[in-house]
Design a protein around this motif. Structure first.
Motif, PDB file in Angstrom:
ATOM      1  N   GLU A 126     -31.563  16.707 -15.308  1.00 57.42           N
ATOM      2  CA  GLU A 126     -32.257  17.873 -15.518  1.00 57.42           C
ATOM      3  C   GLU A 126     -32.909  18.338 -14.299  1.00 57.42           C
ATOM      4  O   GLU A 126     -32.391  19.561 -13.986  1.00 57.42           O
ATOM      5  N   HIS A 127     -33.133  17.437 -13.471  1.00 57.79           N
ATOM      6  CA  HIS A 127     -33.770  17.846 -12.156  1.00 57.79           C
ATOM      7  C   HIS A 127     -32.634  18.354 -11.250  1.00 57.79           C
ATOM      8  O   HIS A 127     -33.029  19.247 -10.338  1.00 57.79           O
ATOM      9  N   TYR A 128     -31.459  17.944 -11.099  1.00 58.30           N
ATOM     10  CA  TYR A 128     -30.264  18.280 -10.097  1.00 58.30           C
ATOM     11  C   TYR A 128     -29.491  19.182 -10.931  1.00 58.30           C
ATOM     12  O   TYR A 128     -28.550  19.562 -10.381  1.00 58.30           O
ATOM     13  N   PRO A 188     -29.379  22.892 -17.245  1.00 57.78           N
ATOM     14  CA  PRO A 188     -30.698  22.234 -17.294  1.00 57.78           C
ATOM     15  C   PRO A 188     -31.163  22.065 -18.703  1.00 57.78           C
ATOM     16  O   PRO A 188     -31.863  20.727 -19.238  1.00 57.78           O
ATOM     17  N   TYR A 238     -29.796  19.032 -20.509  1.00 60.74           N
ATOM     18  CA  TYR A 238     -30.523  17.571 -20.326  1.00 60.74           C
ATOM     19  C   TYR A 238     -31.670  17.378 -20.787  1.00 60.74           C
ATOM     20  O   TYR A 238     -32.251  16.403 -21.069  1.00 60.74           O
ATOM     21  N   ARG A 239     -32.581  18.589 -20.997  1.00 64.40           N
ATOM     22  CA  ARG A 239     -33.752  18.671 -21.578  1.00 64.40           C
ATOM     23  C   ARG A 239     -33.678  18.143 -23.092  1.00 64.40           C
ATOM     24  O   ARG A 239     -34.575  17.508 -23.589  1.00 64.40           O
ATOM     25  N   GLU A 288     -33.261  12.651 -17.570  1.00 67.87           N
ATOM     26  CA  GLU A 288     -34.374  13.548 -16.613  1.00 67.87           C
ATOM     27  C   GLU A 288     -33.900  13.814 -15.294  1.00 67.87           C
ATOM     28  O   GLU A 288     -34.069  14.788 -14.689  1.00 67.87           O
ATOM     29  N   THR A 289     -33.121  12.729 -14.696  1.00 64.31           N
ATOM     30  CA  THR A 289     -32.800  12.800 -13.152  1.00 64.31           C
ATOM     31  C   THR A 289     -31.753  14.169 -13.175  1.00 64.31           C
ATOM     32  O   THR A 289     -31.566  15.013 -12.382  1.00 64.31           O
TER      33      THR A 289
END
Length: 171
Positions: free
Chosen positions: A124-126, A134, A137-138, A121-122
Motif C-alpha cells: 500500500e505504501h509503495y 493503493p 492493498y488497504r 501494508e508495505t
C-alpha cells in the motif's frame, strides 16, 4: 508494469519472493487443516479461511509476474517441504492427533496472517510508485485483520481443553 528506478528491483524481488515462500507454506497448512478438521467445530471457518488465503496467495504470485519479477523454483520447493517437515514431530500419541495440534497450528497461522498483513501494508505504501491501486492493498490489510481476528476466536475456543489430560485427539 516495470519496476521504477526509485525502487531497488533486486530487493523488491527478494522481498516478494520471501513473502510468497512463507505464504506457500502457510497456504499448505491452511489447506491441510481444512481437510483434517472439515467435520469438526472449527472446520467450516478453517475452510473459509483457506479459500481466502488461496486468493491472497494467487494475488501475490500474479503480482510478482506483473511486476516482471520471479520467485526462484528452489524457494517454492523449500516452502512446500517446510510445511511437510513441520508436521513430522512426535506428539506422544503415536498416529493419533493431540488436542494441542490444532491449537498450535492456529497459533502458527496467526503468525502467517500477521506477516501477510505487513506485506499488504508495505505494498500500500509503495502502490503509487509501482503503478498499483493503493485501495486494493488497504482492502487486503483490512481482510488480514479480519482473518487474524477469526483465527484468534478459534484459538479461544480450543485453548480451554488443549492441554488437559485425557482429551481425545481432534475436536
Amino acid at each position: 508494469m516495470p519496476v521504477p528506478d526509485s525502487i531497488d528491483r533486486f530487493v523488491l524481488q527478494r522481498y516478494l519472493s520471501d513473502h510468497l515462500t512463507g505464504a506457500t507454506a502457510g497456504l499448505g497448512r491452511f489447506q491441510r487443516m481444512a481437510k483434517a478438521y472439515g467435520d469438526s467445530e472449527i472446520g467450516a471457518e478453517i475452510t473459509q479461511l483457506a479459500e481466502e488465503i488461496q486468493e491472497d496467495h494467487d494475488h501475490a504470485q500474479q503480482l510478482i509476474g506483473r511486476l516482471g519479477l520471479n520467485q526462484p523454483r528452489i524457494m517454492r520447493a523449500l516452502a512446500g517441504a517446510a510445511e511437510v517437515v513441520g508436521r513430522l514431530k512426535p506428539n506422544g500419541r503415536g498416529p493419533f492427533a493431540s488436542p494441542m495440534t490444532p491449537l498450535l497450528e492456529l497459533e502458527l497461522l496467526r503468525g502467517a496472517v500477521n506477516a501477510k498483513q505487513g506485506l499488504w501494508e508495505t505494498l500500500e505504501h509503495y502502490a503509487d510508485e509501482l503503478g498499483l491501486d493503493p485501495a486494493e492493498y488497504r482492502r487486503r490489510v483490512h481482510n488480514a485483520e479480519d482473518q487474524f481476528s477469526r483465527l484468534k476466536e478459534l484459538h479461544a475456543r480450543l485453548v480451554p481443553d488443549a492441554l488437559r489430560p485425557g482429551q481425545a485427539g481432534v475436536l
